[in-house]
Design a protein around this motif. Structure first.
Motif, mmCIF file in Angstrom:
data_model
loop_
_atom_site.group_PDB
_atom_site.id
_atom_site.type_symbol
_atom_site.label_atom_id
_atom_site.label_comp_id
_atom_site.label_asym_id
_atom_site.label_seq_id
_atom_site.Cartn_x
_atom_site.Cartn_y
_atom_site.Cartn_z
ATOM 1 N N CYS A 55 0.827 -1.205 0.000
ATOM 2 C CA CYS A 55 0.000 0.000 0.000
ATOM 3 C C CYS A 55 0.868 1.265 0.000
ATOM 4 O O CYS A 55 0.519 2.264 -0.630
ATOM 5 C CB CYS A 55 -0.939 -0.002 1.204
ATOM 6 N N ASP A 56 2.011 1.207 0.709
ATOM 7 C CA ASP A 56 2.915 2.363 0.711
ATOM 8 C C ASP A 56 3.449 2.629 -0.693
ATOM 9 O O ASP A 56 3.549 3.785 -1.124
ATOM 10 C CB ASP A 56 4.074 2.123 1.676
ATOM 11 N N ASP A 57 3.774 1.570 -1.415
ATOM 12 C CA ASP A 57 4.275 1.724 -2.779
ATOM 13 C C ASP A 57 3.187 2.294 -3.693
ATOM 14 O O ASP A 57 3.475 3.104 -4.582
ATOM 15 C CB ASP A 57 4.771 0.390 -3.327
ATOM 16 N N LEU A 58 1.959 1.847 -3.486
ATOM 17 C CA LEU A 58 0.860 2.366 -4.300
ATOM 18 C C LEU A 58 0.682 3.857 -4.061
ATOM 19 O O LEU A 58 0.543 4.640 -5.011
ATOM 20 C CB LEU A 58 -0.426 1.614 -3.972
ATOM 21 N N LEU A 59 0.695 4.254 -2.788
ATOM 22 C CA LEU A 59 0.563 5.679 -2.481
ATOM 23 C C LEU A 59 1.720 6.466 -3.086
ATOM 24 O O LEU A 59 1.514 7.553 -3.645
ATOM 25 C CB LEU A 59 0.510 5.883 -0.968
ATOM 26 N N ASP A 60 2.931 5.929 -3.005
ATOM 27 C CA ASP A 60 4.086 6.620 -3.574
ATOM 28 C C ASP A 60 3.911 6.836 -5.074
ATOM 29 O O ASP A 60 4.321 7.873 -5.611
ATOM 30 C CB ASP A 60 5.362 5.819 -3.309
ATOM 31 N N ASP A 267 1.376 14.771 1.692
ATOM 32 C CA ASP A 267 0.627 14.365 2.883
ATOM 33 C C ASP A 267 -0.652 13.615 2.561
ATOM 34 O O ASP A 267 -1.396 13.238 3.472
ATOM 35 C CB ASP A 267 0.286 15.594 3.730
ATOM 36 N N THR A 268 -0.961 13.422 1.278
ATOM 37 C CA THR A 268 -2.183 12.698 0.937
ATOM 38 C C THR A 268 -2.078 11.237 1.366
ATOM 39 O O THR A 268 -0.981 10.690 1.520
ATOM 40 C CB THR A 268 -2.469 12.765 -0.571
ATOM 41 N N THR A 269 -3.235 10.620 1.552
ATOM 42 C CA THR A 269 -3.321 9.204 1.878
ATOM 43 C C THR A 269 -4.066 8.491 0.753
ATOM 44 O O THR A 269 -4.620 9.128 -0.155
ATOM 45 C CB THR A 269 -4.059 8.984 3.204
#
Length: 620
Positions: A55-60, A267-269
């Protein structure tokens, strides 16, 4: 195949016994969102789409692309790009369009059991009205109204208020359109800001006493709603997040503003990028495919599928791009990606808004449909722009696309055929030089034929033979004043076109209905035309659901309107007889309600007229 699309009947969708690649494991377990899978739940067909490792990679991936699009004034550097659409072709020689292809014909059309004039046979679409036997359902001002239409006059059975999931009446479009399957209505409503969609399932097994089974509000705008058998599919769009951007002020203001705005993006999620329910993402990270093309529009397009018998059991598939140009066949979903867009949105489902090709080419992603599953199988791209869903069609394993000019084409329009070659959509054949210096106004597809209308000063109507997808050929063309924005088949050898009359210098004058003879596709003819008053508009040009064909009576019913500040709507009754049309105008509605006028054939043989305040029987 000889009988297919045009006006539709609701039929079970063709399912796929197998699809290229491994399908999506489509779950909605919120507990799994932060745990990377041990094996990828999506085995992507090729490298055009990838899956983030976490999920962190997707947000990145969202943030990295977004940082390139934010400036001191916000998205796009402060400029506003409004949504919008995007010498004549030489006639074919007799040898190129001769008798060897004379068997190419239009397909016959059949009446649609649900009451909606749709694009694809076997794929029903949402509308403000649906019929099933003696039952008629319509939406009005946030209420689902059920009528018995078996008697001399329609009789109201019940009225059900449609609210959002929190029990609040929606201010924007509280339940604007619906589908009906298995005794249940699925109602789609849009919030006042256009950014949220409420999906309400209503049990109508007893139409006199309906009950709401489920109401779910999703942060995301519905751009298309389809029914395949008993499976409802909703296409949701989530564009660039609405952030509290700053604007330049004082010395070095642009630098400070840009830095602050970039900080807001960082700062978006994922809740800012994905569709959400009560603030939680509706789609799991591993079910979001990320395009490798960083120049296409940033956002998320999600397909949500469910059976109304179990409305809370949903499958989801998403692509990390924002596009409202999508097309459903009976067994495929095609998403055409556009370039970055900022500006206004339109609250009409399936509006002909058009897209922007990012670099002169338009990527296309193909998904197989098998019951509630939506599985990525292939992708490719075409040079040019795809105006809307009506510019795409699929039959017999061939995807056909009408494209307009872009930076990668000449100043002409084309029809292309594509086929799935493993995991790639590859060009199979093409016809170019359609409407040089002109714009595509309408396209109608048949099993082995395309009719394309372009316009600048005159209306060239092109007949294109698609019986051999690898060798499409221009059969014939017709040049007449004005243009047709919507084409409808009237049997094997007739077409009617609803659009605009125009002078020889290209100035539009008012609505028109044109009757075409396509018996000889090498030489199509306009055999009659009805011209309406100056400054009138044919509703079917923007919304084909305002056209109804009654084959047994040989009558076409279509809505014509006039005026802006004060609008009047008529039903134009076009009676066909031996190659000519007679017209009778019936005034039926005024104001904004003109857009929701429908004429729906019912089981008794009558035609129900649905206006803003009433349901009655229309005298044909």
């Amino acid at each position: 195949m000889s009988l297919r699309r045009m006006t539709t009947t609701v039929a079970a969708a063709t399912t796929l016994a197998a699809a290229v690649g491994v399908g999506y494991a489509l779950g909605n377990d919120p507990g799994s969102r932060n745990v990377p899978p041990t094996a990828p739940p999506i085995a992507l067909a090729n490298a055009d789409l990838t899956v983030a490792g976490s999920c962190d990679d997707l947000l990145d991936s969202y943030v990295e692309r977004a940082l390139e699009q934010v400036g001191p004034y916000g998205w796009g550097g402060g400029g506003i790009v409004m949504f919008g659409s995007q010498s004549d072709a030489e006639s074919p020689s007799a040898s190129a369009a001769g008798s060897e292809r004379s068997a190419v014909t239009t397909s016959r059309s059949t009446s649609n059991e649900s009451g909606t004039n749709v694009q694809e046979l076997g794929v029903d679409e949402s509308d403000v009205v649906k019929v099933a036997g003696s039952l008629l359902l319509r939406m009005r001002d946030g209420e689902l109204l059920a009528y018995d239409v078996s008697g001399d006059e329609p009789s109201l059975l019940s009225s059900t208020r449609i609210d959002d999931a929190r029990g609040n009446g929606l201010v924007g479009d509280p339940g604007g359109e619906l589908l009906f399957v298995g005794g249940r209505a699925v109602v789609l409503g849009t919030s006042d800001d256009g950014l949220s969609t409420t999906i309400t399932t209503v049990d109508l097994s007893d139409p006199s006493s309906p009950s709401i089974v489920d109401a779910t509000t999703i942060r995301g705008r519905a751009s298309a709603v389809r029914l395949h058998g008993d499976v409802v599919r909703v296409v949701l769009q989530n564009g660039l997040p609405e952030l509290d951007f700053s604007y330049p002020d004082g010395t070095l203001g642009q630098i400070r503003s840009r830095l602050r705005n970039r900080s807001l993006v960082r700062d978006t999620t994922l809740a800012d990028w994905l569709p959400t329910v009560d603030g939680d993402p509706l789609v799991d990270c591993e079910d979001v495919a990320v395009p490798d093309d960083e120049e296409i529009a940033l956002g998320t397009t999600t397909v949500v599928a469910f059976d109304p018998a179990s409305p809370t059991s949903r499958t989801t598939t998403a692509v990390a791009t924002d596009s409202d140009t999508s097309y459903f066949s009976t067994d495929r979903f095609y998403l055409a990606a556009g370039g970055p867009q900022w500006g206004m949105w339109d609250d009409c489902l399936d509006c002909r808004m058009g897209g922007f090709a990012p670099t002169g080419t338009t990527p296309i992603f193909a998904f197989a449909l098998d019951r509630a599953e939506t599985t990525y199988v292939a992708s490719g791209e075409v040079e040019g722009t795809i105006a809307d869903r009506w510019s795409m069609d699929a039959v017999g394993g061939s995807l056909r696309v009408a494209v307009g000019p872009s930076s990668e084409t000449g100043n002409f329009n084309s029809v292309l055929t594509l086929r799935e070659d493993g995991s790639d959509l590859v060009e199979d054949g093409r016809v170019d030089d359609l409407g040089v210096d002109e714009q595509i106004k309408s396209v109608r597809w048949f099993d082995d034929l395309a009719i394309v209308v372009t316009f600048r000063q005159t209306d060239p109507l092109y007949a294109i033979d698609l019986s051999s997808p690898s060798d499409p050929r221009l059969l014939g063309e017709l040049k007449i004043p004005g243009f047709s924005e919507y084409l409808h088949p009237l049997g094997e050898h007739r077409l009617i076109g609803m659009g605009q009359d125009a002078s020889l210098d290209g100035m539009t004058r008012g609505a028109q209905a044109a009757l075409f003879d396509v018996t000889d596709l090498t030489s199509p003819r306009q055999i009659d035309v009805v011209r309406y008053d100056r400054d009138t508009f044919a509703g079917a040009g923007a919304d084909p659901r305002q056209f109804t064909w009654l084959p047994e009576q040989r009558v076409a019913l279509t809505v014509v309107s006039q005026g802006w500040s004060g609008t009047t709507g008529w039903v134009s009754v076009l009676s066909l007889d031996d190659g000519s049309m007679t017209n009778r105008m019936v005034e039926v509605e005024h104001g904004s309600d003109v857009a929701d006028v429908r004429l729906v054939p019912v089981a008794s043989g009558k035609v129900a007229l649905v206006t803003g305040e009433d349901v009655s029987f229309f005298r044909v």
